[in-house]
Design a protein around this motif. Structure first.
Motif, short mmCIF file in Angstrom:
data_model
loop_
_atom_site.label_atom_id
_atom_site.label_comp_id
_atom_site.label_asym_id
_atom_site.label_seq_id
_atom_site.Cartn_x
_atom_site.Cartn_y
_atom_site.Cartn_z
N ALA A 187 0.82 -1.21 0.00
CA ALA A 187 0.00 0.00 0.00
C ALA A 187 0.86 1.26 0.00
O ALA A 187 0.60 2.21 -0.75
CB ALA A 187 -0.94 0.00 1.19
N LYS A 188 1.90 1.26 0.82
CA LYS A 188 2.75 2.45 0.89
C LYS A 188 3.58 2.63 -0.38
O LYS A 188 3.73 3.75 -0.89
CB LYS A 188 3.66 2.39 2.13
N PHE A 189 4.11 1.55 -0.91
CA PHE A 189 4.90 1.69 -2.13
C PHE A 189 4.03 2.07 -3.32
O PHE A 189 4.48 2.76 -4.24
CB PHE A 189 5.71 0.42 -2.39
N ALA A 190 2.77 1.66 -3.29
CA ALA A 190 1.83 2.09 -4.34
C ALA A 190 1.60 3.60 -4.24
O ALA A 190 1.49 4.30 -5.26
CB ALA A 190 0.51 1.34 -4.21
N ARG A 191 1.56 4.12 -3.02
CA ARG A 191 1.40 5.56 -2.83
C ARG A 191 2.65 6.31 -3.29
O ARG A 191 2.56 7.43 -3.80
CB ARG A 191 1.09 5.87 -1.36
N VAL A 192 3.82 5.70 -3.11
CA VAL A 192 5.06 6.29 -3.61
C VAL A 192 4.98 6.42 -5.14
O VAL A 192 5.28 7.47 -5.72
CB VAL A 192 6.30 5.45 -3.22
N ALA A 193 4.57 5.32 -5.80
CA ALA A 193 4.46 5.33 -7.26
C ALA A 193 3.48 6.40 -7.73
O ALA A 193 3.75 7.15 -8.68
CB ALA A 193 4.02 3.96 -7.75
N GLU A 194 2.36 6.49 -7.05
CA GLU A 194 1.35 7.49 -7.41
C GLU A 194 1.90 8.91 -7.23
O GLU A 194 1.70 9.78 -8.09
CB GLU A 194 0.10 7.30 -6.56
N ALA A 195 2.60 9.14 -6.11
CA ALA A 195 3.17 10.47 -5.85
C ALA A 195 4.25 10.82 -6.87
O ALA A 195 4.49 12.00 -7.14
CB ALA A 195 3.75 10.52 -4.43
N MET A 196 4.87 9.81 -7.47
CA MET A 196 5.89 10.05 -8.50
C MET A 196 5.27 10.20 -9.89
O MET A 196 5.98 10.36 -10.88
CB MET A 196 6.92 8.93 -8.49
N GLY A 197 3.93 10.12 -9.95
CA GLY A 197 3.24 10.37 -11.22
C GLY A 197 2.93 9.14 -12.04
O GLY A 197 2.53 9.26 -13.21
N GLU A 198 3.08 7.96 -11.45
CA GLU A 198 2.79 6.73 -12.20
C GLU A 198 1.28 6.48 -12.27
O GLU A 198 0.55 6.77 -11.31
CB GLU A 198 3.48 5.53 -11.53
N PRO A 199 0.78 5.93 -13.38
CA PRO A 199 -0.66 5.65 -13.54
C PRO A 199 -1.05 4.37 -12.79
O PRO A 199 -0.99 3.27 -13.34
CB PRO A 199 -0.80 5.47 -15.06
N VAL A 200 -1.46 4.51 -11.55
CA VAL A 200 -1.75 3.34 -10.72
C VAL A 200 -3.22 2.92 -10.78
O VAL A 200 -3.57 1.82 -10.34
CB VAL A 200 -1.35 3.59 -9.25
N ALA A 201 -4.07 3.77 -11.32
CA ALA A 201 -5.51 3.47 -11.37
C ALA A 201 -5.76 2.18 -12.15
O ALA A 201 -5.20 1.98 -13.24
CB ALA A 201 -6.27 4.62 -12.01
N GLY A 202 -6.61 1.33 -11.59
CA GLY A 202 -6.98 0.10 -12.27
C GLY A 202 -5.99 -1.04 -12.12
O GLY A 202 -6.24 -2.15 -12.60
N LYS A 203 -4.87 -0.78 -11.47
CA LYS A 203 -3.86 -1.82 -11.29
C LYS A 203 -4.01 -2.48 -9.92
O LYS A 203 -4.54 -1.88 -8.98
CB LYS A 203 -2.45 -1.23 -11.43
N SER A 204 -3.54 -3.72 -9.82
CA SER A 204 -3.54 -4.39 -8.52
C SER A 204 -2.56 -3.65 -7.61
O SER A 204 -1.67 -2.92 -8.08
CB SER A 204 -3.10 -5.84 -8.66
N LEU A 205 -2.70 -3.86 -6.31
CA LEU A 205 -1.82 -3.20 -5.34
C LEU A 205 -0.36 -3.56 -5.62
O LEU A 205 0.53 -2.70 -5.57
CB LEU A 205 -2.22 -3.61 -3.92
N ARG A 206 -0.11 -4.81 -5.94
CA ARG A 206 1.26 -5.25 -6.21
C ARG A 206 1.81 -4.59 -7.47
O ARG A 206 2.95 -4.11 -7.49
CB ARG A 206 1.33 -6.77 -6.33
N GLU A 207 1.01 -4.54 -8.52
CA GLU A 207 1.44 -3.90 -9.77
C GLU A 207 1.75 -2.43 -9.54
O GLU A 207 2.74 -1.89 -10.03
CB GLU A 207 0.36 -4.04 -10.84
N ALA A 208 0.88 -1.78 -8.78
CA ALA A 208 1.07 -0.35 -8.49
C ALA A 208 2.34 -0.13 -7.69
O ALA A 208 3.13 0.79 -7.97
CB ALA A 208 -0.14 0.19 -7.73
N ALA A 209 2.57 -0.98 -6.67
CA ALA A 209 3.77 -0.84 -5.83
C ALA A 209 5.04 -1.00 -6.65
O ALA A 209 6.01 -0.24 -6.47
CB ALA A 209 3.73 -1.87 -4.71
N MET A 210 5.06 -1.96 -7.55
CA MET A 210 6.25 -2.21 -8.36
C MET A 210 6.58 -1.05 -9.31
O MET A 210 7.71 -0.92 -9.77
CB MET A 210 6.09 -3.51 -9.15
N LEU A 211 5.58 -0.21 -9.59
CA LEU A 211 5.83 0.95 -10.44
C LEU A 211 6.76 1.97 -9.77
O LEU A 211 7.34 2.82 -10.44
CB LEU A 211 4.51 1.63 -10.82
N ALA A 212 6.88 1.89 -8.44
CA ALA A 212 7.77 2.82 -7.73
C ALA A 212 9.21 2.63 -8.21
O ALA A 212 9.94 3.61 -8.45
CB ALA A 212 7.68 2.61 -6.22
#
Length: 383
Positions: free
Chosen positions: A297-322
């Motif tokens: 959850a926290k690493f997904a928020r890092v990715a989002e704060a860095m401008g990554e498109p996290v919408a619609g992705k699983s929590l794990r996918e979003a986190a790995m975008l960091a």
């Protein structure tokens, strides 16, 4: 657990902040001041305005401008002795993390004596030092608001940290105008360093609701403005946002601490004399990839704060975008991509691993338990 939250007594942040230096010198009732800086800052002429402001505050000022990059314990001890022998009543640190850390170290040596080596660890300094005012000329280390100081131990080829509430300066003055002359490569390295502070403190085991607010905003500001600050150093808006991001990251770092990126970076800087920012940058993405599963959850928020498109992705996918976002940012600002680029080879991995393993203060704050083999694997991944 509930952790303490500390800041300097006074903080000035924004364009023109340095104009408040004179009144702070007056408040300290100091008649003898030592300005501590480095040759690069002096060459850029940034010391002149500060000297004038100190004199306007009614004090006589002398300058020590021999702080080296990645300062050694010998330098701190030398300046501490200089302060004791000459009776300076106030220290002003001007520059990046190196002059500011030396200023903090000299401040406490002036009243506690001994060598800075005597105080390595957490809260081992017996009493407060003489007052210090810190003025950064880079947007990166956050040293002006932290309780930490990092020095190179030449004999052991490693860097070690001192942590104490007495290392917090009396006053921090953060003026983005002073960063305008910072060269692109230093802007890049210090900017990524600040981002590491923000991400590591946000995901650290000692993170709190207080520090999360500062860390997340720092991640947003740095991710959105570092590329511009490196590409066009005269862009004052980008410089101001980077100064704010670095400051916020420093506040978060000071109170939540950092983790494995720093633990693995210290021996790299100590043995290969790689700057702190570059050392951190080289290990940033590999450590994030390792840490991600500890708090998706926290690493997904890092990715989002860095401008990554996290919408619609699983929590794990979003986190790995960091990790992806970090790799792209580091590449875009021109920092070396691998340990081999800074002279590290496979034969050095064991030395680095055993040295990093000793950084228990940092590793125990990392969100995921890291074994010796884990450390070894991360270095190899970064080669």
């Amino acid at each position: 657990m509930v952790f303490p939250f500390r800041l300097p007594e006074v903080v000035y942040l924004g364009k023109g902040a340095v104009e408040n230096l004179s009144q702070e010198v007056k408040k300290c009732n100091a008649t003898r001041v030592l300005l501590i800086t480095d040759p690069g800052v002096q060459k850029a002429g940034l010391d002149k305005q500060v000297i004038e402001a100190i004199e306007k505050g009614g004090a006589q000022v002398e300058v020590f401008a021999e702080v080296e990059a990645e300062p050694s314990t010998d330098t701190v001890d030398r300046v501490g002795q200089l302060v004791r022998e000459n009776g300076y009543q106030l220290l002003v640190g001007l520059g990046g993390g190196s002059p500011m850390d030396v200023t903090k170290g000299a401040s406490v040596l002036a009243t506690n004596g001994g060598s800075i080596k005597d105080y390595v660890g957490i809260e081992l300094i017996p009493q407060r030092g003489i007052p210090a005012i810190l003025i950064p000329t880079t947007s990166g280390t956050g040293s002006e608001v932290t309780q930490n100081a990092i020095f190179a131990f030449k004999e052991e080829q490693v860097k070690k940290g001192i942590v104490s509430r007495y290392l917090l300066p009396k006053v921090a003055i953060v003026d983005p105008v002073l960063t305008l002359s910072c060269p692109p490569h230093i802007t890049a390295a210090t900017g990524v360093d600040a981002l590491v502070h923000a991400v590591e403190s946000f995901t650290a085991l000692k993170a709190t609701p207080h520090t999360d607010i500062y860390a997340l905003e720092a991640i947003r500001l740095i991710s959105a403005n570092l590329r511009t600050a490196v590409s066009n150093g005269s862009d004052l808006e980008a410089r101001e946002k980077m100064a704010m991001g670095s400051f916020f990251a420093g506040v978060s770092l000071a109170n939540a601490g950092v983790g494995a990126v720093h633990a693995l970076a210290y021996p790299l800087g100590g043995k290969f004399h790689v700057s702190h920012g570059v050392s951190n940058a080289l290990l940033f993405a590999p450590v994030i990839e390792f840490n991600c599963i500890s708090n998706l959850a926290k690493f997904a928020r890092v990715a989002e704060a860095m401008g990554e498109p996290v919408a619609g992705k699983s929590l794990r996918e979003a986190a790995m975008l960091a990790a992806k976002a970090v790799r792209e940012l580091v590449a875009d600002v021109g920092i070396p991509k691998s340990l081999r680029d800074v002279g590290v080879s496979e034969s050095d991995i064991e030395f680095l691993t055993l040295s990093a393993e000793k950084q228990t203060r940092l590793l125990t704050n990392n969100p995921r338990l890291m074994t010796r083999q884990d450390i070894r694997n991360i270095y190899r991944k970064a080669l």
